[in-house]
Design a protein around this motif. Structure first.
Motif, PDB file in Angstrom:
ATOM      1  N   SER A 111      66.741  32.613  92.432  1.00  0.00           N
ATOM      2  CA  SER A 111      68.537  33.296  92.829  1.00  0.00           C
ATOM      3  C   SER A 111      68.278  32.260  94.936  1.00  0.00           C
ATOM      4  O   SER A 111      67.066  32.463  95.267  1.00  0.00           O
ATOM      5  CB  SER A 111      68.555  34.961  93.388  1.00  0.00           C
ATOM      6  OG  SER A 111      69.563  34.948  93.928  1.00  0.00           O
ATOM      7  N   GLN A 112      69.268  31.704  94.951  1.00  0.00           N
ATOM      8  CA  GLN A 112      69.072  31.464  96.389  1.00  0.00           C
ATOM      9  C   GLN A 112      68.800  31.688  97.342  1.00  0.00           C
ATOM     10  O   GLN A 112      68.982  33.008  97.637  1.00  0.00           O
ATOM     11  CB  GLN A 112      70.758  30.717  96.338  1.00  0.00           C
ATOM     12  CG  GLN A 112      70.968  29.578  97.997  1.00  0.00           C
ATOM     13  CD  GLN A 112      72.247  29.429  98.501  1.00  0.00           C
ATOM     14  OE1 GLN A 112      72.776  30.017  97.858  1.00  0.00           O
ATOM     15  NE2 GLN A 112      72.795  29.122  99.916  1.00  0.00           N
ATOM     16  N   ASP A 113      68.080  31.358  98.360  1.00  0.00           N
ATOM     17  CA  ASP A 113      67.063  32.464  99.381  1.00  0.00           C
ATOM     18  C   ASP A 113      66.551  33.785  99.231  1.00  0.00           C
ATOM     19  O   ASP A 113      66.678  34.710  99.502  1.00  0.00           O
ATOM     20  CB  ASP A 113      68.216  32.529 100.231  1.00  0.00           C
ATOM     21  CG  ASP A 113      67.792  33.127 101.394  1.00  0.00           C
ATOM     22  OD1 ASP A 113      66.417  32.712 101.786  1.00  0.00           O
ATOM     23  OD2 ASP A 113      68.239  33.843 102.244  1.00  0.00           O
ATOM     24  N   ALA A 114      66.224  33.748  97.408  1.00  0.00           N
ATOM     25  CA  ALA A 114      65.653  35.078  96.949  1.00  0.00           C
ATOM     26  C   ALA A 114      64.796  34.569  96.011  1.00  0.00           C
ATOM     27  O   ALA A 114      63.952  33.514  95.639  1.00  0.00           O
ATOM     28  CB  ALA A 114      66.876  36.072  96.652  1.00  0.00           C
ATOM     29  N   LYS A 115      64.519  35.653  94.529  1.00  0.00           N
ATOM     30  CA  LYS A 115      63.204  35.113  93.933  1.00  0.00           C
ATOM     31  C   LYS A 115      64.214  34.591  92.465  1.00  0.00           C
ATOM     32  O   LYS A 115      65.818  34.316  92.266  1.00  0.00           O
ATOM     33  CB  LYS A 115      63.232  36.902  93.676  1.00  0.00           C
ATOM     34  CG  LYS A 115      62.229  37.132  95.067  1.00  0.00           C
ATOM     35  CD  LYS A 115      61.909  38.649  95.487  1.00  0.00           C
ATOM     36  CE  LYS A 115      60.937  38.827  94.565  1.00  0.00           C
ATOM     37  NZ  LYS A 115      60.201  40.238  94.533  1.00  0.00           N
ATOM     38  N   PHE A 116      63.101  35.269  91.109  1.00  0.00           N
ATOM     39  CA  PHE A 116      63.520  35.031  90.279  1.00  0.00           C
ATOM     40  C   PHE A 116      64.795  35.288  89.652  1.00  0.00           C
ATOM     41  O   PHE A 116      64.715  36.701  89.600  1.00  0.00           O
ATOM     42  CB  PHE A 116      62.437  34.199  89.493  1.00  0.00           C
ATOM     43  CG  PHE A 116      61.690  33.270  89.785  1.00  0.00           C
ATOM     44  CD1 PHE A 116      61.747  32.361  89.115  1.00  0.00           C
ATOM     45  CD2 PHE A 116      60.190  33.919  90.385  1.00  0.00           C
ATOM     46  CE1 PHE A 116      61.113  30.796  89.833  1.00  0.00           C
ATOM     47  CE2 PHE A 116      59.288  32.370  90.683  1.00  0.00           C
ATOM     48  CZ  PHE A 116      59.613  31.295  90.103  1.00  0.00           C
ATOM     49  N   VAL A 117      65.952  34.871  88.463  1.00  0.00           N
ATOM     50  CA  VAL A 117      66.635  35.988  87.763  1.00  0.00           C
ATOM     51  C   VAL A 117      66.402  35.770  86.849  1.00  0.00           C
ATOM     52  O   VAL A 117      65.841  35.728  85.931  1.00  0.00           O
ATOM     53  CB  VAL A 117      67.770  35.287  87.742  1.00  0.00           C
ATOM     54  CG1 VAL A 117      69.001  36.068  86.939  1.00  0.00           C
ATOM     55  CG2 VAL A 117      68.678  34.847  88.975  1.00  0.00           C
ATOM     56  N   GLY A 118      66.382  37.588  86.507  1.00  0.00           N
ATOM     57  CA  GLY A 118      65.666  38.298  85.063  1.00  0.00           C
ATOM     58  C   GLY A 118      66.694  39.191  85.106  1.00  0.00           C
ATOM     59  O   GLY A 118      67.530  39.431  85.200  1.00  0.00           O
ATOM     60  N   ASP A 119      65.296  40.205  84.506  1.00  0.00           N
ATOM     61  CA  ASP A 119      65.701  41.204  83.722  1.00  0.00           C
ATOM     62  C   ASP A 119      66.597  42.540  84.938  1.00  0.00           C
ATOM     63  O   ASP A 119      67.829  43.499  84.197  1.00  0.00           O
ATOM     64  CB  ASP A 119      64.436  42.483  82.878  1.00  0.00           C
ATOM     65  CG  ASP A 119      63.907  41.822  82.139  1.00  0.00           C
ATOM     66  OD1 ASP A 119      64.409  40.812  81.064  1.00  0.00           O
ATOM     67  OD2 ASP A 119      62.752  42.149  81.966  1.00  0.00           O
ATOM     68  N   SER A 120      66.656  42.928  85.921  1.00  0.00           N
ATOM     69  CA  SER A 120      67.252  43.328  86.492  1.00  0.00           C
ATOM     70  C   SER A 120      68.481  43.137  87.163  1.00  0.00           C
ATOM     71  O   SER A 120      69.211  43.763  87.449  1.00  0.00           O
ATOM     72  CB  SER A 120      66.623  43.305  88.224  1.00  0.00           C
ATOM     73  OG  SER A 120      66.383  42.165  89.184  1.00  0.00           O
ATOM     74  N   THR A 121      68.700  42.199  86.823  1.00  0.00           N
ATOM     75  CA  THR A 121      70.136  42.152  86.845  1.00  0.00           C
ATOM     76  C   THR A 121      71.224  40.626  85.832  1.00  0.00           C
ATOM     77  O   THR A 121      71.434  40.615  85.644  1.00  0.00           O
ATOM     78  CB  THR A 121      71.199  40.599  88.254  1.00  0.00           C
ATOM     79  OG1 THR A 121      69.881  39.478  88.152  1.00  0.00           O
ATOM     80  CG2 THR A 121      70.244  41.466  89.122  1.00  0.00           C
ATOM     81  N   GLY A 122      70.646  41.257  84.517  1.00  0.00           N
ATOM     82  CA  GLY A 122      70.644  40.850  83.012  1.00  0.00           C
ATOM     83  C   GLY A 122      70.169  39.533  82.620  1.00  0.00           C
ATOM     84  O   GLY A 122      71.005  38.919  81.904  1.00  0.00           O
ATOM     85  N   GLY A 123      69.420  38.895  83.478  1.00  0.00           N
ATOM     86  CA  GLY A 123      69.098  37.581  83.031  1.00  0.00           C
ATOM     87  C   GLY A 123      70.572  36.253  83.713  1.00  0.00           C
ATOM     88  O   GLY A 123      70.969  36.455  84.319  1.00  0.00           O
TER      89      GLY A 123
END
Length: 253
Positions: free
Chosen positions: A39-51
């Motif tokens: 994610s821009q200016d943040a962390k990896f996109v995974g389980d917490s937001t559905g991937g």
């Protein structure tokens, strides 16, 4: 007259292996690839937001080589947010990723298409990138094939209260990282604006205030005349310019 048939047979026998070599179909080579979406200016996109949805295609033919969804955690906060230098290694073993093995038979221009976050469909965006890949050469070094997913996820709600139309918004980066006062994602850096639309016309707009952690913004607006409206909530980071949008339909009795 000399008989050349024997010579011709011997010549054909000598050439046959080469003919078969060129006539045989090329064999594919397993080619591992790791895709990570950050994610821009943040962390990896995974389980917490559905991937994030991942599709790998042959860019020339359009044929899908592999597809799936990133799975795993958002990664190590310090390692990601304090990384510096050229192509820093930000992923840990638990960081969300999509793993695949492509069957490549030739040098291939591969197109990566990513859409997410899937758990925030109203704010999801799509990005693409391309890379050349060689059969048998893994695309797993470092963080693998890492691609940035821009934007913010905005989840709106609205209710009719005695005081008017109560509007709330949950705002977060695509990875679901928390907006808090003075935090790593400081709520003071974000602005959220609500606008009411009907028949393609904007009727009203107003800024929401930060009211609760993580990422809660709200405001109460005077009720409009009876009817159906589209409520649009637009969020923006004043520092990075990252933005996102959410919208819902509102029925005023």
């Amino acid at each position: 007259m000399p008989d050349n048939r024997g010579f011709a047979i011997r010549l054909w026998g000598a050439c046959l292996p080469a003919v078969l070599l060129f006539a045989a179909p090329a064999l594919s080579e397993p080619t591992p690839v790791t895709v990570r979406v950050i994610s821009q200016d943040a962390k990896f996109v995974g389980d917490s937001t559905g991937g994030a949805q991942v599709i790998l295609r042959d860019a020339e033919s359009g044929r899908i080589l592999a597809e799936g969804i990133t799975a795993g955690g958002t990664g190590d906060t310090d390692r990601i947010m304090q990384s510096t230098g050229r192509s820093p290694l930000r992923a840990t073993d638990d960081a969300a990723a999509f793993y695949a093995t492509l069957d490549l038979v030739r040098p291939t221009l591969v197109e990566l298409e990513v859409k997410g976050a899937l758990g925030r469909p109203g704010s999801a965006v799509k990005v693409t990138a391309q890379r050349w890949m060689m059969p048998g050469v893994p695309m797993t070094t470092g963080d693998g094939w890492s691609i940035e997913l821009p934007g913010l996820a905005v989840t709106p709600t609205a209710s009719i209260e005695p005081e008017g139309l109560r509007i709330t918004a949950k705002v977060e980066p695509m990875c679901g990282c928390p907006l808090t006062p003075g935090g790593l994602w400081d709520s003071a850096d974000y602005e959220v604006e609500a606008s009411l639309w009907q028949g393609g016309q904007q009727l009203r707009r107003a800024e929401l205030a930060f009211v609760s952690s993580p990422g809660g913004f709200a405001r109460t607006l005077p009720l409009q005349a009876s009817g159906r409206y589209t409520l649009v909530l637009f969020a923006r980071n004043r520092v990075t310019g990252s933005s996102g949008l959410g919208r819902i339909e509102v029925q005023v009795p």
